[in-house]
Design a protein around this motif. Structure first.
Motif, PDB file in Angstrom:
ATOM      1  N   ALA A  27       0.697  -1.338   0.117  1.00  0.00           N
ATOM      2  CA  ALA A  27      -0.080  -0.316   0.419  1.00  0.00           C
ATOM      3  C   ALA A  27       1.219   1.507   0.051  1.00  0.00           C
ATOM      4  O   ALA A  27       0.668   2.080  -0.539  1.00  0.00           O
ATOM      5  CB  ALA A  27      -0.878  -0.152   0.973  1.00  0.00           C
ATOM      6  N   GLY A  28       1.901   1.578   0.734  1.00  0.00           N
ATOM      7  CA  GLY A  28       3.197   2.125   0.733  1.00  0.00           C
ATOM      8  C   GLY A  28       3.309   3.072  -0.603  1.00  0.00           C
ATOM      9  O   GLY A  28       3.920   3.949  -0.955  1.00  0.00           O
ATOM     10  N   LEU A  29       3.604   1.749  -1.308  1.00  0.00           N
ATOM     11  CA  LEU A  29       4.898   1.267  -2.279  1.00  0.00           C
ATOM     12  C   LEU A  29       3.252   1.937  -3.613  1.00  0.00           C
ATOM     13  O   LEU A  29       3.738   3.082  -4.138  1.00  0.00           O
ATOM     14  CB  LEU A  29       5.016   0.499  -3.350  1.00  0.00           C
ATOM     15  CG  LEU A  29       5.914   0.248  -4.411  1.00  0.00           C
ATOM     16  CD1 LEU A  29       7.089   0.928  -4.646  1.00  0.00           C
ATOM     17  CD2 LEU A  29       5.675  -1.034  -4.888  1.00  0.00           C
ATOM     18  N   LEU A  30       2.400   1.864  -3.158  1.00  0.00           N
ATOM     19  CA  LEU A  30       1.518   2.378  -4.523  1.00  0.00           C
ATOM     20  C   LEU A  30       1.271   3.823  -4.480  1.00  0.00           C
ATOM     21  O   LEU A  30       0.780   5.012  -5.471  1.00  0.00           O
ATOM     22  CB  LEU A  30       0.246   1.254  -4.289  1.00  0.00           C
ATOM     23  CG  LEU A  30      -1.066   1.583  -5.740  1.00  0.00           C
ATOM     24  CD1 LEU A  30      -1.086   1.033  -6.678  1.00  0.00           C
ATOM     25  CD2 LEU A  30      -2.094   1.169  -5.089  1.00  0.00           C
ATOM     26  N   LEU A  31       0.826   3.871  -3.150  1.00  0.00           N
ATOM     27  CA  LEU A  31       0.619   5.033  -2.827  1.00  0.00           C
ATOM     28  C   LEU A  31       1.632   6.551  -3.357  1.00  0.00           C
ATOM     29  O   LEU A  31       1.958   7.607  -3.836  1.00  0.00           O
ATOM     30  CB  LEU A  31       1.025   5.947  -0.880  1.00  0.00           C
ATOM     31  CG  LEU A  31      -0.293   7.043  -1.012  1.00  0.00           C
ATOM     32  CD1 LEU A  31      -0.965   7.471  -1.702  1.00  0.00           C
ATOM     33  CD2 LEU A  31       0.157   7.456   0.265  1.00  0.00           C
ATOM     34  N   SER A  37       3.364   9.897 -10.077  1.00  0.00           N
ATOM     35  CA  SER A  37       3.300  10.650 -11.331  1.00  0.00           C
ATOM     36  C   SER A  37       2.470  11.761 -11.880  1.00  0.00           C
ATOM     37  O   SER A  37       2.655  12.446 -12.712  1.00  0.00           O
ATOM     38  CB  SER A  37       2.618   9.264 -11.813  1.00  0.00           C
ATOM     39  OG  SER A  37       1.415   8.570 -11.208  1.00  0.00           O
ATOM     40  N   GLY A  38       1.694  11.972 -10.364  1.00  0.00           N
ATOM     41  CA  GLY A  38       1.149  13.516 -10.558  1.00  0.00           C
ATOM     42  C   GLY A  38       2.127  14.892 -10.449  1.00  0.00           C
ATOM     43  O   GLY A  38       2.027  15.277 -11.053  1.00  0.00           O
ATOM     44  N   GLN A  39       3.135  14.455 -10.310  1.00  0.00           N
ATOM     45  CA  GLN A  39       4.198  15.233 -10.022  1.00  0.00           C
ATOM     46  C   GLN A  39       4.716  16.074 -11.379  1.00  0.00           C
ATOM     47  O   GLN A  39       5.192  17.037 -11.771  1.00  0.00           O
ATOM     48  CB  GLN A  39       5.143  15.798  -9.573  1.00  0.00           C
ATOM     49  CG  GLN A  39       4.672  15.561  -7.872  1.00  0.00           C
ATOM     50  CD  GLN A  39       5.266  15.546  -6.127  1.00  0.00           C
ATOM     51  OE1 GLN A  39       6.285  14.901  -7.236  1.00  0.00           O
ATOM     52  NE2 GLN A  39       5.168  16.137  -5.263  1.00  0.00           N
ATOM     53  N   ARG A  40       4.942  14.742 -11.837  1.00  0.00           N
ATOM     54  CA  ARG A  40       6.176  14.209 -13.250  1.00  0.00           C
ATOM     55  C   ARG A  40       4.698  14.811 -14.372  1.00  0.00           C
ATOM     56  O   ARG A  40       4.962  15.914 -15.128  1.00  0.00           O
ATOM     57  CB  ARG A  40       5.288  13.841 -13.753  1.00  0.00           C
ATOM     58  CG  ARG A  40       7.535  12.359 -13.045  1.00  0.00           C
ATOM     59  CD  ARG A  40       7.476  11.776 -13.769  1.00  0.00           C
ATOM     60  NE  ARG A  40       7.929  11.626 -15.021  1.00  0.00           N
ATOM     61  CZ  ARG A  40       8.411  10.425 -15.858  1.00  0.00           C
ATOM     62  NH1 ARG A  40       8.427   9.489 -15.511  1.00  0.00           N
ATOM     63  NH2 ARG A  40       8.759  10.230 -17.193  1.00  0.00           N
ATOM     64  N   GLY A  41       3.130  14.449 -14.534  1.00  0.00           N
ATOM     65  CA  GLY A  41       2.450  15.509 -15.419  1.00  0.00           C
ATOM     66  C   GLY A  41       1.739  16.505 -14.759  1.00  0.00           C
ATOM     67  O   GLY A  41       1.343  17.670 -16.125  1.00  0.00           O
TER      68      GLY A  41
END
Length: 202
Positions: A27-31, A37-41
């Protein structure tokens, strides 16, 4: 089973504990992946350009030096200043010239006040030596006398001989009995020296 093995067995998690730990890790890795990915976009925030012209009002140009009111203050009224009372100092009286002082006589540092010489006041005549009489010896003996402040001779000596030993001795013996007025310096009796002639003649 030893005590050390029993303690190690107590620290090993159970099958259910291992599943819970793995699920929490996933769960921590998924978060983390979602956030990354949100910061890159996302596009960077636009930078606002500064204005070309300055945002302040420029100072006014300086006025000429001889212009009225150059400092921005009203010029004082010269007539009003002249009417105001002013404190004037009375002129100081001139200092009276110092009266000239008479020069005081000063002695030179090496000057020594002259002293008067001792003067005989009692001078008995010497006795003529018998041997000099037989030899018909004559002459003048000059005797140098050191006289103390009390007028008594302190030392006598032959300053010039008569060429007769007997006459010289008789002259010295006589002068030792003389008394003198002592030398005077600055009003005080002092020791002095004098030469007196003693003449022997037949």
């Amino acid at each position: 089973m030893t005590s050390s093995t029993a303690a190690l067995t107590r620290w090993i998690p159970s099958h259910r504990g291992l599943i819970a730990i793995g699920a929490a890790f996933l769960a921590g890795l998924l978060l983390f992946l979602i956030v990354w990915s949100g910061q890159r976009g996302a596009s960077p925030a636009p930078v606002r350009a500064t204005a070309d012209a300055p945002g302040f009002t420029p100072l006014p140009a300086p006025m000429p030096r001889d212009a009225d009111g150059a400092s921005g203050m009203e010029e004082p009224d010269e007539q009003a200043l002249a009417d105001q009372p002013r404190l004037e100092e009375a002129p100081r009286p001139a200092a009276a010239p110092a009266a000239p002082t008479a020069p005081t006589p000063s002695r030179a540092p090496n000057a020594i006040a002259e002293a008067s010489s001792p003067t005989p006041i009692s001078s008995p005549a010497p006795r003529y030596p018998q041997r000099a009489l037989r030899r018909r010896e004559t002459g003048t003996v000059r005797v140098q006398v050191e006289v103390g402040a009390d007028g008594v001779p302190t030392d006598v000596s032959v300053a010039a001989s008569s060429n007769s030993r007997d006459l010289d001795r008789a002259a010295l013996d006589a002068v030792r009995k003389w008394r003198f007025a002592p030398a005077i310096r600055d009003g005080q009796a002092v020791a002095g020296t004098v030469v007196v002639p003693i003449e022997f003649r037949l």
